[in-house]
Design a protein around this motif. Structure first.
Motif, PDB file in Angstrom:
ATOM      1  N   ALA A   1       0.797  -1.253  -0.053  1.00 17.50           N
ATOM      2  CA  ALA A   1       0.099  -0.080  -0.149  1.00 17.50           C
ATOM      3  C   ALA A   1       0.815   1.234   0.164  1.00 17.50           C
ATOM      4  N   SER A   2       2.028   1.289   0.733  1.00 16.04           N
ATOM      5  CA  SER A   2       2.963   2.280   0.630  1.00 16.04           C
ATOM      6  C   SER A   2       3.513   2.741  -0.629  1.00 16.04           C
ATOM      7  N   VAL A   3       3.706   1.553  -1.431  1.00 18.12           N
ATOM      8  CA  VAL A   3       4.059   1.737  -3.046  1.00 18.12           C
ATOM      9  C   VAL A   3       2.977   2.744  -3.631  1.00 18.12           C
ATOM     10  N   ALA A   4       1.809   2.440  -3.347  1.00 17.36           N
ATOM     11  CA  ALA A   4       0.799   3.343  -4.158  1.00 17.36           C
ATOM     12  C   ALA A   4       0.835   4.899  -3.892  1.00 17.36           C
TER      13      ALA A   4
ATOM     14  N   ALA B   1      14.621   6.546  -1.313  1.00 22.19           N
ATOM     15  CA  ALA B   1      14.810   6.764  -0.019  1.00 22.19           C
ATOM     16  C   ALA B   1      13.406   6.582   0.672  1.00 22.19           C
ATOM     17  N   LEU B   2      12.261   6.933   0.254  1.00 25.27           N
ATOM     18  CA  LEU B   2      11.090   7.049   1.076  1.00 25.27           C
ATOM     19  C   LEU B   2      10.950   5.522   0.982  1.00 25.27           C
ATOM     20  N   ALA B   3      11.014   4.769   0.129  1.00 24.36           N
ATOM     21  CA  ALA B   3      10.673   3.072   0.088  1.00 24.36           C
ATOM     22  C   ALA B   3      11.482   2.833   1.484  1.00 24.36           C
ATOM     23  N   ILE B   4      12.959   2.987   1.421  1.00 26.06           N
ATOM     24  CA  ILE B   4      13.563   2.320   2.562  1.00 26.06           C
ATOM     25  C   ILE B   4      13.050   2.823   3.911  1.00 26.06           C
ATOM     26  N   ALA B   5      12.787   4.101   3.812  1.00 27.10           N
ATOM     27  CA  ALA B   5      12.166   4.699   5.121  1.00 27.10           C
ATOM     28  C   ALA B   5      10.735   3.939   5.376  1.00 27.10           C
ATOM     29  N   ALA B   6       9.984   3.823   4.508  1.00 24.40           N
ATOM     30  CA  ALA B   6       8.796   3.174   4.848  1.00 24.40           C
ATOM     31  C   ALA B   6       8.684   1.769   5.116  1.00 24.40           C
ATOM     32  N   SER B   7       9.725   1.005   4.818  1.00 22.35           N
ATOM     33  CA  SER B   7      10.069  -0.301   5.252  1.00 22.35           C
ATOM     34  C   SER B   7      10.525  -0.365   6.672  1.00 22.35           C
ATOM     35  N   LEU B   8      11.489   0.628   7.173  1.00 22.85           N
ATOM     36  CA  LEU B   8      11.759   0.511   8.473  1.00 22.85           C
ATOM     37  C   LEU B   8      10.414   0.831   9.193  1.00 22.85           C
ATOM     38  N   VAL B   9       9.526   1.828   9.080  1.00 26.26           N
ATOM     39  CA  VAL B   9       8.356   2.178   9.962  1.00 26.26           C
ATOM     40  C   VAL B   9       7.443   0.716  10.024  1.00 26.26           C
TER      41      VAL B   9
ATOM     42  N   SER C   1       9.905  -6.644   3.679  1.00 30.50           N
ATOM     43  CA  SER C   1       9.243  -5.246   3.262  1.00 30.50           C
ATOM     44  C   SER C   1       9.975  -4.287   2.335  1.00 30.50           C
ATOM     45  N   ALA C   2      11.392  -4.131   2.676  1.00 29.67           N
ATOM     46  CA  ALA C   2      12.101  -3.225   1.576  1.00 29.67           C
ATOM     47  C   ALA C   2      12.051  -3.890   0.419  1.00 29.67           C
ATOM     48  N   GLY C   3      12.159  -5.336   0.155  1.00 29.77           N
ATOM     49  CA  GLY C   3      12.156  -5.780  -0.963  1.00 29.77           C
ATOM     50  C   GLY C   3      10.839  -5.547  -1.810  1.00 29.77           C
ATOM     51  N   ILE C   4       9.679  -5.885  -1.207  1.00 28.24           N
ATOM     52  CA  ILE C   4       8.262  -5.197  -1.578  1.00 28.24           C
ATOM     53  C   ILE C   4       8.332  -3.832  -2.195  1.00 28.24           C
ATOM     54  N   LEU C   5       8.749  -3.034  -1.284  1.00 31.36           N
ATOM     55  CA  LEU C   5       8.737  -1.578  -1.607  1.00 31.36           C
ATOM     56  C   LEU C   5       9.639  -1.049  -2.803  1.00 31.36           C
TER      57      LEU C   5
ATOM     58  N   GLY D   1      14.728  -6.019  -6.138  1.00 30.19           N
ATOM     59  CA  GLY D   1      14.362  -4.513  -6.138  1.00 30.19           C
ATOM     60  C   GLY D   1      15.034  -3.558  -6.279  1.00 30.19           C
ATOM     61  N   LEU D   2      16.241  -3.692  -5.973  1.00 32.92           N
ATOM     62  CA  LEU D   2      17.432  -2.665  -6.337  1.00 32.92           C
ATOM     63  C   LEU D   2      17.475  -2.791  -8.059  1.00 32.92           C
ATOM     64  N   ALA D   3      17.614  -3.821  -8.563  1.00 35.46           N
ATOM     65  CA  ALA D   3      17.784  -3.805 -10.040  1.00 35.46           C
ATOM     66  C   ALA D   3      16.704  -3.293 -10.662  1.00 35.46           C
TER      67      ALA D   3
END
Length: 389
Positions: free
Chosen positions: A167-170, A186-194, A225-229, A313-315
């Motif tokens: 949902a954060s991806v949306a 960077a927002l994706a990494i931050a969201a995965s931490l939260v 989570s980071a992988g999904i984001l 995800g990084l790729a």
């Protein structure tokens, strides 16, 4: 001459076509969820479910062979020499039940590995003991935490972390479409931490799904989570408004059903059983089980699965960056060519260069504004689609 009624009719028809066109997504979700969940869960049947018979004499061999023959492929029955060997198999998830025959028969299980598998094994050997006229004693060698009596709490934790992630991806892909890709990353990494920290609160202080190992659980939740984001943000420039549907296929329909959180692969159809070996949800569920209940046995393989999805995800982020860079260059080139052509038509001596500068800026800005408008228009649709399991 009035054109009011016909214009209104045309506007209504266009709006209706727009709405009907958007029904494609929820209908595809309905079909996909039905096929995935019913296909994976509606009729669980064991196949090659490994169980042990404890004993080295002829009676143990005969019992094991009889169970193997009668199961018609549902069980994979072997003998082990003693109780210690049987317990070791259970603690390394090499088997899901061990039967000790005799006047006081006992069944060893490990419910932390899979409560449903333990239940299936218990039903089988309850009948065996009853056939010999003896009550069966059941011993759980790896019980779950008090806060997770069914052993399925880790699966529902997976659901919560997954939904928070996709949902954060949306939000990042829609509302953050105007931002540079590195900022979206960077927002994706931050969201995965939260999201992972929320998962730890659920697992530990709030519901007590696990009674130790929260640090390792958090690390795996963050990696998952980071992988999904990252995959979602990387796919968004290519899939646009179909991103949410794509993520639901990857991380709900195929992911939850193959995770082993409800039924292990030995109780599922072959397709979902095969996904269990490399899908990221299975990596998270089995990794947490290994870390919390089985002294880290095979933990490295499960973490490797999560890490490979993170690398994927990084790729995808790298590919998205290249794609966006090409589109920007193409837009600038088109604007310059158009501006030069327009200035040549006017016949100005110094017009081409000046018009090119002005036209490039104007057309590029217009293109960016048009793309931004489309992205912002799509955010509400994406957020509405990013619901439920």
């Amino acid at each position: 001459m009035s054109t009011g009624p016909s214009a209104a009719t045309g506007s209504t028809a266009a709006a209706l076509r727009h709405v009907l066109g958007h029904f494609v997504t929820p209908l595809l979700m309905c079909i996909g969820m039905g096929l995935a969940y019913l296909g994976a869960f509606h009729a669980p049947e064991p196949h090659d479910l490994r169980v042990d018979v404890v004993g080295s004499g002829p009676s143990a061999q005969v019992l094991a062979q009889r169970l193997q023959d009668k199961s018609d492929g549902a069980l994979s029955v072997r003998t082990v020499p003693d109780r210690a060997a049987a317990v070791n198999h259970l603690k390394t998830q090499a088997s899901y039940g061990a039967y000790l025959p005799g006047k006081r028969p006992e069944l060893l299980v490990a419910s932390a590995s899979s409560d449903t598998s333990a239940t299936v094994v218990e039903k089988v050997f309850t009948k065996v003991a009853a056939g010999q006229g003896n009550p069966l004693k059941v011993t759980d060698t790896a019980p779950t935490a008090d806060g997770d009596p069914t052993g399925q709490g880790i699966f529902f934790l997976l659901v919560a972390v997954s939904i928070g992630s996709y949902a954060s991806v949306a939000v990042i892909g829609g509302a953050g479409a105007v931002l540079a890709l590195r900022i979206r990353g960077a927002l994706a990494i931050a969201a995965s931490l939260v999201v992972s920290l929320i998962g730890v609160v659920f697992a530990g202080p709030l519901f007590g799904l696990v009674d130790h190992g929260l640090g390792g659980l958090w690390a795996m939740a963050w990696l998952y989570s980071a992988g999904i984001l990252l995959i979602g943000v990387g796919l968004h420039p290519f899939l646009k408004r179909w991103t949410t549907l794509g993520l639901m296929v990857l991380f709900v329909m195929l992911n939850f059903t193959s995770s082993g959180g409800i039924f292990r692969p030995e109780l599922q159809p072959g397709f979902f059983a095969s996904l269990h070996s490399f899908w990221n949800g299975a990596g998270f569920v089995e990794g947490v089980r290994s870390h919390v209940y089985f002294d880290g046995h095979a933990l490295g393989g499960h973490v490797l699965v999560l890490a490979l999805w993170f690398v994927a995800g990084l790729a995808l982020m790298g590919l998205a960056g290249l794609s966006e860079s090409k589109r920007r260059k193409a837009a600038v080139g088109t604007a310059v060519v158009g501006a030069v052509a327009g200035s040549v038509e006017t016949g100005g001596a110094h017009g081409p260069r000046q018009a090119a500068r002005a036209g490039a800026g104007t057309r590029t800005d217009a293109g960016d504004e048009e793309q931004t408008a489309e992205e912002i228009e799509g955010i509400e649709e994406e957020m509405e689609e990013a619901v439920g399991v």
